[in-house]
Write a protein that holds these residues in place. Structure first.
Motif, PDB file in Angstrom:
ATOM      1  N   SER A  44       0.839  -1.208   0.000  1.00 24.40           N
ATOM      2  CA  SER A  44       0.000   0.000   0.000  1.00 24.40           C
ATOM      3  C   SER A  44       0.871   1.253   0.000  1.00 24.40           C
ATOM      4  CB  SER A  44      -0.937   0.016   1.204  1.00 24.40           C
ATOM      5  OG  SER A  44      -0.206   0.085   2.407  1.00 24.40           O
ATOM      6  N   ASP A  45       2.154   1.083   0.314  1.00 22.79           N
ATOM      7  CA  ASP A  45       3.108   2.197   0.213  1.00 22.79           C
ATOM      8  C   ASP A  45       4.362   1.661  -0.485  1.00 22.79           C
ATOM      9  OD1 ASP A  45       4.931   4.222   0.448  1.00 22.79           O
ATOM     10  OD2 ASP A  45       4.440   4.694   2.536  1.00 22.79           O
ATOM     11  N   GLY A  63       2.104  14.038  12.574  1.00 24.06           N
ATOM     12  CA  GLY A  63       2.598  13.618  11.273  1.00 24.06           C
ATOM     13  C   GLY A  63       4.083  13.879  11.147  1.00 24.06           C
ATOM     14  N   ASP A  88      -1.330   5.140  11.562  1.00 16.74           N
ATOM     15  CA  ASP A  88      -2.586   4.925  10.856  1.00 16.74           C
ATOM     16  C   ASP A  88      -2.388   4.898   9.342  1.00 16.74           C
ATOM     17  OD1 ASP A  88      -4.659   5.208  13.167  1.00 16.74           O
ATOM     18  OD2 ASP A  88      -3.298   6.895  13.427  1.00 16.74           O
ATOM     19  N   VAL A  89      -1.213   5.349   8.911  1.00 10.26           N
ATOM     20  CA  VAL A  89      -0.915   5.269   7.478  1.00 10.26           C
ATOM     21  C   VAL A  89      -0.584   3.829   7.109  1.00 10.26           C
ATOM     22  CG1 VAL A  89       0.584   6.096   5.616  1.00 10.26           C
ATOM     23  CG2 VAL A  89      -0.034   7.626   7.503  1.00 10.26           C
ATOM     24  N   HIS A  90       0.237   3.213   7.953  1.00 10.01           N
ATOM     25  CA  HIS A  90       0.678   1.841   7.709  1.00 10.01           C
ATOM     26  C   HIS A  90       0.134   0.986   8.856  1.00 10.01           C
ATOM     27  CE1 HIS A  90       3.801   4.679   6.090  1.00 10.01           C
ATOM     28  NE2 HIS A  90       3.455   4.025   4.994  1.00 10.01           N
ATOM     29  N   THR A 109       9.605   8.004   3.676  1.00 12.27           N
ATOM     30  CA  THR A 109       8.162   8.096   3.422  1.00 12.27           C
ATOM     31  C   THR A 109       7.525   8.719   4.654  1.00 12.27           C
ATOM     32  OG1 THR A 109       6.186   6.887   2.693  1.00 12.27           O
ATOM     33  CG2 THR A 109       7.546   5.819   4.363  1.00 12.27           C
ATOM     34  N   LEU A 110       6.285   9.104   4.540  1.00 10.92           N
ATOM     35  CA  LEU A 110       5.685   9.786   5.686  1.00 10.92           C
ATOM     36  C   LEU A 110       4.987   8.804   6.628  1.00 10.92           C
ATOM     37  CD1 LEU A 110       2.736   9.640   4.402  1.00 10.92           C
ATOM     38  CD2 LEU A 110       3.192  11.934   3.589  1.00 10.92           C
ATOM     39  N   HIS A 111       5.046   9.141   7.885  1.00  2.76           N
ATOM     40  CA  HIS A 111       4.360   8.373   8.922  1.00  2.76           C
ATOM     41  C   HIS A 111       3.570   9.331   9.795  1.00  2.76           C
ATOM     42  CE1 HIS A 111       6.495   4.604   8.221  1.00  2.76           C
ATOM     43  NE2 HIS A 111       7.641   5.245   8.208  1.00  2.76           N
ATOM     44  N   ASN A 112       2.542   8.802  10.437  1.00  3.39           N
ATOM     45  CA  ASN A 112       2.001   9.516  11.597  1.00  3.39           C
ATOM     46  C   ASN A 112       2.277   8.641  12.804  1.00  3.39           C
ATOM     47  OD1 ASN A 112      -0.158   7.558  11.008  1.00  3.39           O
ATOM     48  ND2 ASN A 112      -1.313   8.646  12.583  1.00  3.39           N
ATOM     49  N   PRO A 155       6.133  13.851   7.926  1.00  8.90           N
ATOM     50  CA  PRO A 155       6.198  13.594   6.484  1.00  8.90           C
ATOM     51  C   PRO A 155       7.603  13.626   5.895  1.00  8.90           C
ATOM     52  CG  PRO A 155       5.436  15.827   6.887  1.00  8.90           C
ATOM     53  CD  PRO A 155       5.582  15.177   8.227  1.00  8.90           C
ATOM     54  N   GLU A 160      -3.696  11.614  24.730  1.00 11.09           N
ATOM     55  CA  GLU A 160      -3.465  11.001  23.423  1.00 11.09           C
ATOM     56  C   GLU A 160      -2.780  12.020  22.515  1.00 11.09           C
ATOM     57  OE1 GLU A 160      -7.063   9.378  21.938  1.00 11.09           O
ATOM     58  OE2 GLU A 160      -6.239   8.765  20.003  1.00 11.09           O
ATOM     59  N   PHE A 161      -1.938  11.571  21.620  1.00 10.88           N
ATOM     60  CA  PHE A 161      -1.393  12.481  20.604  1.00 10.88           C
ATOM     61  C   PHE A 161      -1.253  11.764  19.277  1.00 10.88           C
ATOM     62  CE2 PHE A 161       2.517  10.848  22.643  1.00 10.88           C
ATOM     63  CZ  PHE A 161       3.276  10.460  21.538  1.00 10.88           C
ATOM     64  N   ASN A 162      -1.260  12.552  18.229  1.00  9.96           N
ATOM     65  CA  ASN A 162      -1.158  12.033  16.861  1.00  9.96           C
ATOM     66  C   ASN A 162      -0.428  13.074  16.030  1.00  9.96           C
ATOM     67  OD1 ASN A 162      -1.528  10.574  14.496  1.00  9.96           O
ATOM     68  ND2 ASN A 162      -3.609  11.343  14.154  1.00  9.96           N
TER      69      ASN A 162
END
Lengths: 256, 335
Positions: A69-70, A163, A187-189, A146-149, A165, A159-161
């Motif tokens: 998917s990536d 990005g 949540d990307v991967h 590649t980008l991750h969150n 990139p 909670e934290f989230n």
């Protein structure tokens, strides 16, 4: 002109939508109880807890993670197998977080200046399971092209989230309350996850592939030691550490 | 007006696509794959590079892009209606739809920024269906069939108006479906989708042997599905038995029956497949179609309540005694 009919129709729809709302999540408590003055502790009397975590039974075979998917992940990844069960040759179980759960109440320990670290490498978290201290800096790095969150979903901490990139990007975070374990996910991967045990003392360890652990420099006393595994849950044992002594404790998890 | 209707249908199709994309976001667990809003990883959303559309971002950012298109189409619709639509109440519904899509966008942003709190996410799912219903209703109101009163004579209109059972059923059905949609959204956003892991039984029994909030929501959704199915079958059966000559009613009635069958099958399959992404998403999309079809049948059945027809009936000689209540529609052909 049947305005009433039209407005009845519209109102019913809007009211139905309004009825489904309401409520809000209460913010997670982050207050840390004030520590009492620590009892005197002579480092020369310190002991340790050593042992091994073993796995009985045959765990499910590791599965190959499809990272297509990536495309960047598919190209970067050197390790594409799930790591739920890391089992050594003698049945030792890796990636188990072992820590002193009870027995250190009232003591306080200095927070290390060195940060703990979690990296995103080859679209996996490194390390997968680790421990850190309340108030210690956690350095979160993206080493991938590649980008991750990075999305932490604690229960006792906020909670934290965030990005990340850009390759090489780093963020610092801290946790203000002890919590075993705080899950991380990307949540990307969807296959990327990790766990950190956050404690207000330094007495924890993560088993290697051989299942062994060693918690050293522990004040003499009676403790409850807990072992946590992401799939198999937790086990606890009571242990007594004498002055300068080593207490051995082993846990056996069963699967299948 | 004809182009306005076509435009409306385009917007309805885009909205269904948007709801499906939203279903994909939740089915793949990608709701927080883009942590910021309204930007995307710091980029203005339309400037986000295509190369970054990977993994969960593809679903979440794709959902946002489709939502933007739907939002712009809705602005266009509201303005078009304001300028060309002679019926004031239709113009008003256009503005209400625009307000709904704006609120919907804000709810989508809030739920991301606050890590998907269930009340906000459920509201987002619920308002999506309300917006879809508004757009479908506008498509009906601007359709040639509606404007031509489906070719109904005054007597034909009276026959439908006098069928109290049908008139009630077509209101009950969309209301029940909407309740089901909210329960489904509650299941989805509280992680209760597999709270009961077997089907058609619950833990091997007719009633769950243990209860907690997740099991209760899940079980309520199953009971709701049974009730909706019965209501739909009763309604469709009634339409076919008593208004078989009215195509504008029989077509949505047939479609309702087919969709409810598909929806129940997909619901069961979602459980049995442990929430397969494709099946789970199809369940969301089919639910929206079912709701929209029920709205269509409701509006067409109650066509006479809208001013022009009501006035015509009121002005006509009383022929109520000649109307066989619930009799087949006869030679009148609907559109």
């Amino acid at each position: 002109m049947q305005h009433r009919t039209m407005w009845t129709f519209v109102s019913l729809i809007i009211l139905a939508a309004a009825a489904c709302g309401g409520g809000s999540d209460a913010p997670a408590e982050s207050a840390m109880p004030a520590a009492a003055a620590p009892p005197a502790f002579d480092p020369a009397t310190a002991g340790s807890v050593m042992g091994m975590i073993t796995l009985e039974g045959t765990p499910p075979a590791a599965e190959t993670i499809r990272m297509n998917s990536d495309p960047a992940c598919a190209e970067l990844a050197s390790d594409t197998e799930t790591e739920y069960y890391v089992v050594g040759g003698s049945g030792g179980l890796g990636n188990v977080f072992v820590y002193v759960k009870e027995g250190l109440e009232g003591r306080s320990f200095p927070v290390p200046d060195e940060p703990a670290m979690i990296d995103q490498v080859g679209c996996r978290y490194t390390p997968h399971v680790f421990g850190m201290r309340v108030g210690q800096t956690l350095k979160i790095r993206n080493s991938d092209a590649t980008l991750h969150n990075i999305h932490a979903t604690p229960a006792a901490n906020p909670e934290f989230n965030m990005g990340q990139p850009i390759q090489g990007m780093e963020f610092d975070r801290t946790f203000e309350a002890a919590e075993v374990m705080v899950p991380f996910k990307c949540d990307v991967h969807g296959w990327m996850n990790a766990y950190v045990g956050v404690l207000d003392h330094p007495y924890f360890a993560v088993t290697g592939d051989d299942g062994n652990f060693d918690i050293s420099e522990l004040p003499p006393g009676d403790y409850v030691v807990e072992a946590w595994h992401e799939e198999l849950g937790t086990q606890m044992q009571n242990v007594t550490v004498g002055e300068g002594g080593t207490a051995e404790v082993s846990f056996t998890f069963t699967v299948g | 007006m004809h182009w306005l209707h076509r435009y409306n249908r385009l917007l309805a199709a885009a909205t269904l696509l948007l709801i499906t994309a939203g279903g994909l976001v939740t089915s793949t667990g990608s709701g927080l794959a883009v942590p910021d809003w309204p930007n995307t990883y710091g980029y203005f959303m339309f400037a986000f590079p295509l190369s970054g559309m990977v993994g969960g971002i593809l679903y979440e950012h794709g959902h946002r892009l489709i939502a933007s298109v739907v939002g712009m189409l809705t602005i266009g619709l509201a303005v078009w209606l304001a300028q060309k639509e002679p019926r004031r109440w239709v113009r008003h519904i256009g503005w209400i739809a625009l307000a709904a899509v704006v609120v919907q966008g804000l709810l989508g942003g809030i739920t991301v920024l606050y890590f998907l709190p269930p009340p906000i996410s459920i509201s987002h799912a619920g308002l999506a269906q309300v917006f879809f219903a508004l757009v479908v209703s506008l498509a009906i109101f601007t359709s040639p069939g509606w404007l031509a009163r489906y070719g109904r004579s005054t007597d034909g209109e009276r026959r439908i108006a006098a069928d109290g059972i049908l008139r009630r059923l077509v209101i009950v059905v969309p209301a029940a479906i909407y309740g089901q949609i909210l329960l489904g959204a509650a299941m989805r956003h509280t992680g209760a989708g597999l709270a009961i892991p077997d089907f058609p039984l619950a833990f091997g029994r007719l009633l769950p042997p243990v209860w907690d909030p997740a099991i209760a929501i899940h079980f309520a959704h199953r009971v709701g599905a049974l009730m909706v199915t019965l209501a739909v079958l009763a309604t469709a059966g009634h339409v076919l038995a008593h208004h078989g000559g009215r195509r504008e009613l029989t077509r949505p009635a047939w479609l309702l029956g087919a969709l409810v069958f598909a929806q129940v099958t997909l619901g069961a399959w979602t459980v049995l497949s442990a929430r397969d992404v494709t099946i789970n998403t199809a369940h969301v999309a089919t639910g929206a179609l079912l709701f929209a079809t029920a709205i269509v049948l409701c509006l067409r059945t109650h066509r006479d309540r809208f001013s022009d027809v009501a006035a015509r009936i009121a002005a006509a000689p009383d022929a109520a005694s000649a109307v066989a209540i619930g009799a087949p529609g006869g030679a009148e052909a609907g559109r």
